[in-house]
Design a protein around this motif. Structure first.
Motif, PDB file in Angstrom:
ATOM      1  N   LEU A  66      36.832  45.000  49.387  1.00 47.58           N
ATOM      2  CA  LEU A  66      35.515  44.648  49.042  1.00 47.58           C
ATOM      3  C   LEU A  66      35.236  44.978  47.581  1.00 47.58           C
ATOM      4  CD1 LEU A  66      33.611  44.746  52.362  1.00 47.58           C
ATOM      5  CD2 LEU A  66      34.278  42.643  50.952  1.00 47.58           C
ATOM      6  N   ALA A  67      35.391  46.306  47.371  1.00 42.87           N
ATOM      7  CA  ALA A  67      35.343  46.698  46.168  1.00 42.87           C
ATOM      8  C   ALA A  67      36.301  46.605  44.885  1.00 42.87           C
ATOM      9  CB  ALA A  67      35.099  48.500  46.197  1.00 42.87           C
ATOM     10  N   ARG A  68      37.259  45.787  45.434  1.00 43.92           N
ATOM     11  CA  ARG A  68      38.525  45.462  44.583  1.00 43.92           C
ATOM     12  C   ARG A  68      39.092  46.698  43.699  1.00 43.92           C
ATOM     13  NH1 ARG A  68      36.879  41.476  47.037  1.00 43.92           N
ATOM     14  NH2 ARG A  68      37.154  39.396  46.244  1.00 43.92           N
ATOM     15  N   LYS A  85      47.429  39.147  45.082  1.00 46.21           N
ATOM     16  CA  LYS A  85      46.889  37.949  46.023  1.00 46.21           C
ATOM     17  C   LYS A  85      45.440  37.894  45.797  1.00 46.21           C
ATOM     18  CE  LYS A  85      50.877  36.355  47.392  1.00 46.21           C
ATOM     19  NZ  LYS A  85      51.999  36.842  46.196  1.00 46.21           N
ATOM     20  N   ILE A  86      44.816  39.266  45.979  1.00 49.74           N
ATOM     21  CA  ILE A  86      43.363  39.163  45.895  1.00 49.74           C
ATOM     22  C   ILE A  86      42.927  38.982  44.279  1.00 49.74           C
ATOM     23  CG2 ILE A  86      41.462  40.992  46.096  1.00 49.74           C
ATOM     24  CD1 ILE A  86      43.163  42.465  47.961  1.00 49.74           C
ATOM     25  N   GLY A  91      40.782  34.751  40.386  1.00 50.52           N
ATOM     26  CA  GLY A  91      40.989  34.185  39.169  1.00 50.52           C
ATOM     27  C   GLY A  91      41.325  35.194  37.910  1.00 50.52           C
ATOM     28  N   LEU A  92      41.607  36.337  38.600  1.00 48.69           N
ATOM     29  CA  LEU A  92      42.361  37.500  37.354  1.00 48.69           C
ATOM     30  C   LEU A  92      43.932  37.301  37.277  1.00 48.69           C
ATOM     31  CD1 LEU A  92      39.809  40.395  38.457  1.00 48.69           C
ATOM     32  CD2 LEU A  92      39.495  38.861  36.796  1.00 48.69           C
ATOM     33  N   SER A  99      45.022  46.581  35.242  1.00 46.66           N
ATOM     34  CA  SER A  99      44.444  47.420  34.086  1.00 46.66           C
ATOM     35  C   SER A  99      43.136  48.380  34.621  1.00 46.66           C
ATOM     36  CB  SER A  99      43.892  46.480  32.823  1.00 46.66           C
ATOM     37  OG  SER A  99      42.827  45.794  33.274  1.00 46.66           O
ATOM     38  N   THR A 100      42.728  47.950  35.838  1.00 49.65           N
ATOM     39  CA  THR A 100      41.597  48.402  36.372  1.00 49.65           C
ATOM     40  C   THR A 100      42.206  49.947  36.901  1.00 49.65           C
ATOM     41  OG1 THR A 100      41.867  47.690  38.563  1.00 49.65           O
ATOM     42  CG2 THR A 100      40.468  46.383  37.124  1.00 49.65           C
ATOM     43  N   MET A 101      43.329  50.133  37.206  1.00 46.28           N
ATOM     44  CA  MET A 101      43.946  51.424  37.432  1.00 46.28           C
ATOM     45  C   MET A 101      44.042  52.189  36.278  1.00 46.28           C
ATOM     46  SD  MET A 101      46.490  49.993  40.532  1.00 46.28           S
ATOM     47  CE  MET A 101      47.163  48.352  39.896  1.00 46.28           C
ATOM     48  N   THR A 102      43.977  51.971  35.210  1.00 49.06           N
ATOM     49  CA  THR A 102      44.533  52.794  33.899  1.00 49.06           C
ATOM     50  C   THR A 102      43.234  53.176  33.237  1.00 49.06           C
ATOM     51  OG1 THR A 102      44.527  50.849  32.506  1.00 49.06           O
ATOM     52  CG2 THR A 102      46.473  51.424  33.815  1.00 49.06           C
ATOM     53  N   ASN A 103      42.059  52.836  33.382  1.00 50.97           N
ATOM     54  CA  ASN A 103      40.822  53.290  32.728  1.00 50.97           C
ATOM     55  C   ASN A 103      40.873  52.548  31.388  1.00 50.97           C
ATOM     56  OD1 ASN A 103      39.601  54.595  34.916  1.00 50.97           O
ATOM     57  ND2 ASN A 103      40.779  56.325  34.466  1.00 50.97           N
TER      58      ASN A 103
END
Length: 135
Positions: A66-68, A85-86, A91-92, A99-103
């Motif tokens: 839910l928080a992605r 798949k999420i 649409g990303l 990139s969300t895992m890299t800050n």
């Protein structure tokens, strides 16, 4: 279930997807694969929580979906090949999700990858940084 005595268990910032992680994340990854069907994508978009509750995932896994929170999803047994798949459902691009895992912004992440990826500096085995802990 997780065996911390594996030779790769002390790499900072790295979760290795092995047999133990596959078992932990089985239902999470099955949920992700369900998003390959349009009817399931629609059901998930309509009510994410209700769709997640159909799967015997842990509450932590559901909250991370839910928080992605892809970093947390990997720590909870998610495999990046399934997790995208999420993000695709949202649409990303894969680059946007990763990139969300890299800050880093998507643009900065892509530039880092074009330049050869993340520096290995500071990303060695924990024991390399603390030789007094070696046995």
């Amino acid at each position: 279930m997780k065996n911390n005595n594996k030779p790769y268990s002390n790499i900072p910032g790295t979760t290795v997807f092995d047999g133990d992680m596959a078992r932990i994340g089985f239902h999470l990854n099955q949920f992700c694969m369900s998003l390959m069907q349009a009817s399931n994508r629609d059901a998930f978009k309509q009510d994410e929580r209700a769709y997640l509750d159909k799967w015997p995932m842990t509450e932590a896994q559901k909250k991370a979906v839910l928080a992605r929170d892809f970093t947390q999803l990997i720590a909870l047994g998610g495999n990046i090949y399934y997790l995208v798949k999420i993000s695709s459902n949202d649409g990303l691009s894969v680059a946007a999700a990763v990139s969300t895992m890299t800050n880093l912004s998507v643009e900065d992440y892509m530039e880092m990858m074009r330049c050869g990826g993340r520096s290995s500096e500071g990303n060695r085995y924990v024991m390399d940084n603390h030789p007094e802990e070696k046995q």
